[in-house]
Every structure is written in C-alpha cells, then in structure tokens.
Design a protein around this motif. Structure first.
Motif, PDB file in Angstrom:
ATOM      1  N   GLY A 317      20.762 -38.429 -46.048  1.00 45.50           N
ATOM      2  CA  GLY A 317      21.043 -37.112 -45.510  1.00 45.50           C
ATOM      3  C   GLY A 317      20.726 -36.931 -44.038  1.00 45.50           C
ATOM      4  N   LYS A 318      20.252 -37.992 -43.375  1.00 47.85           N
ATOM      5  CA  LYS A 318      19.959 -37.888 -41.949  1.00 47.85           C
ATOM      6  C   LYS A 318      21.260 -37.888 -41.155  1.00 47.85           C
ATOM      7  N   THR A 319      21.365 -37.012 -40.156  1.00 46.61           N
ATOM      8  CA  THR A 319      22.551 -36.940 -39.300  1.00 46.61           C
ATOM      9  C   THR A 319      22.119 -36.848 -37.842  1.00 46.61           C
ATOM     10  N   LYS A 320      23.018 -37.278 -36.963  1.00 46.49           N
ATOM     11  CA  LYS A 320      22.744 -37.172 -35.534  1.00 46.49           C
ATOM     12  C   LYS A 320      24.052 -37.219 -34.776  1.00 46.49           C
ATOM     13  N   SER A 321      24.092 -36.540 -33.641  1.00 45.13           N
ATOM     14  CA  SER A 321      25.276 -36.541 -32.786  1.00 45.13           C
ATOM     15  C   SER A 321      24.831 -36.573 -31.337  1.00 45.13           C
TER      16      SER A 321
END
Length: 332
Positions: A317-321
């Motif tokens: 569930g980790k996200t990054k942009s």
C-alpha cells in the motif's frame, strides 16, 4: 611435435583456483627456428571454472553486416569473478529455447578473464578493417559462427551441455529510430547488470565509432554514477543525436520492498503528455528506464524542458510520486 608450435610447461606446485598467474620471460628463450623471444614478454593464465547463468553475457551483436559482407560478430563479457575457458562455451542461433545451430567459441581454447570481453567474429579481418578496434587481440576468429538474421533472431550462449548462460532475442526495431539504415550498425548493451531481454538494455552503437565497438567498451555504455536514492536521473540535460555522448537520459528507481509497480510519464512544459516510458509496470527492487527524446510515435521531440512524473506503489500500500525536470538540447 609434429608442428612444433607449442610447448608444455610443468610446475613443481599445483595451481590454485581463483588465482591469476603471470608468466614472464626474463632470460633468453628461442623457438625451434632460433628466433629469440623479446625479454619482458608476459602472459596471464590460471585455472578456469565452469560458468552458470549470467556469468558470461552477450554484450554486443552485429547481425546486419556492412555492405552485405559475411562479417557478423557477437561480443561476450565475463561477468564473473573467475576465468572462463571459451573451448567450453557454445554460441548459437535460433528463436527456440534451445539453439538451432551452435559453434564452440574457441576450439583451441581461450582464457577470458573476469571483467574482460572479446568479439567472436565470422571474419576477423573484415571486422578489423571496418571498425578499427583498440586491440586486435580482442577479436577472435570463429569460422563456424552461426548466421544471424538481419531482421529478427536470437543469440544463445551455453555450456557444452547446452545449459543456458545468456540468451538475447533481438529485433531490428530496437535500433535508433532515426537511422536511415541499420547496415553495419551493432546493438550494444548499456549496462552489464541489466536484464538481457529488456529492450531498454540495448541501443545502436554511435556514429563516432563507425557504429560498432567489437572487443572494447561499448559507445553507449551508461556511465552514470548512480546513488541508492529513490530516484536518480542522469544526465538531466541530454542531446539525442546518436554521437555517443549523452544520447539519452536514464531514470534509476530503487525500492526497499518487493512487488512494486511503476509509471514513468513525460510531459512538455505546456502540460501535454508526450511519452509513456512505463505504465503501471511490475518491477523488481531496482529498475532502469531510458528515454531517447522521442514521443509515443517515435518522433523526435524539439529542444525544450520536459517534466518526468514518476509514480510507484507496492503490495503493502505504499505510494509515492515525484517530478523531475529533463532538458533536450540539439546542436546544429
């Protein structure tokens, strides 16, 4: 006997694996015809070991010989920490999982040392005449090198039992899009550690080396000093003119977790999406994406500033942009 072109040397101690020995001439030695070998002559040798998958890799291939000459070559690189004897290696062709035709790389034997490369040539002299390698000794004649189709084919590297060491399925569409002809243009690997079958791992040899680098470091070898950050872009300004200098930019992504997915999108400064480098692609812990300055139709983009938007997420569930500015400069 009978040719008197070799000598047996016996040592009083057993040789050790993992050791590279140096044999030097320090006193007068002559051949059977009386020719004296120059003092200081030296050769390296050691005990070879049996390679496994990716210990020996395909580093460059010329499958469309210049001027219809029968002068294909396959460059191989010792990616291991030990010596590999090429009399125990086969090179083959064919699109199947197993090669159709094979040849022993060097039937008389040749010790390839760690982090060294050689080019197996169908016609060593033609290759030398056309590409002028830095050292002719890194070109090895391989008379029975299998033929490679000009449009689509595969190169196999195996041991004598046909266990695969490396396999590369190539296509002429992998070449630089702006080339008017691929005649005499080799495909070069851009990184030793990259996945052989990833299209991003290969690029046309540059014009300033006459489109081929048999037996020495590839003209398109990535020299980026990559740090273990989330994202590294190198270089941030590039000039896609196929001159062998900053012809592309490369994005390296490093993830702490497994089961990652990534999108890499390129926008112009007006906010229009011009290139999908990756779209929700699954990837490992380290991944590279190369951009050659073209849009999704393979049309070269003009000199300008562009914005790369990189998004990734994983099964936890980790996200990054993140966003990075990238510039294209074309010199007249």
């Amino acid at each position: 006997a009978p040719f008197y072109n070799a000598v047996d040397i016996v040592f009083d101690k057993s040789l050790r694996k993992g050791t590279v020995y140096q044999l030097s001439i320090i006193d007068s030695v002559c051949d059977c015809a009386g020719n004296i070998l120059p003092l200081g002559n030296m050769l390296m040798f050691g005990i070879d070991e049996i390679p496994s998958n990716n210990d020996l890799i395909i580093n460059e291939i010329l499958f469309d010989s210049p001027s219809n000459e029968d002068a294909d070559y396959v460059e191989i690189y010792n990616n291991s920490s030990f010596i590999i004897d090429l009399k125990k290696i086969k090179v083959g062709n064919g699109l199947g999982e197993l090669p159709e035709k094979t040849a022993i790389a060097q039937s008389d034997g040749y010790q390839l040392f760690p982090q060294k490369m050689v080019a197996l040539c169908k016609n060593k002299q033609l290759t030398y005449n056309h590409y002028y390698p830095l050292d002719k000794k890194t070109l090895l004649q391989c008379d029975s090198l299998p033929p490679y189709a000009n449009s689509h084919g595969a190169v196999h590297l195996t041991d004598l039992s046909l266990n695969h060491l490396d396999r590369f399925e190539y296509d002429e569409k992998m070449h630089y899009k702006m080339l008017t002809s691929t005649d005499g243009v080799s495909l070069e690997r851009v990184r030793y550690e990259c996945d052989t079958q990833d299209d991003q791992s290969w690029k046309s040899a540059s014009a300033n080396v006459n489109f081929g680098t048999p037996g020495y470091e590839n003209s398109q070898m990535s020299s980026a000093l990559l740090e273990k950050n989330d994202l590294t872009v190198q270089p941030e300004i590039f000039s896609p003119d196929n001159d062998g200098f900053d012809d592309y930019t490369e994005f390296e992504l490093t993830f702490p977790d497994i089961e990652n997915r990534v999108s890499v999108l390129i926008f112009n400064k007006r906010g229009a999406l011009v290139r999908h480098l990756a779209n929700n692609e699954p990837c490992g812990n380290i991944v590279h994406y190369r951009w050659d300055g073209t849009d999704d139709r393979n049309v070269p983009l003009p000199s300008d500033l562009y914005v790369a938007v990189i998004q990734w997420w994983n099964g936890n569930g980790k996200t990054k942009s993140v966003r990075k500015s990238v510039g294209i400069v074309k010199y007249e």
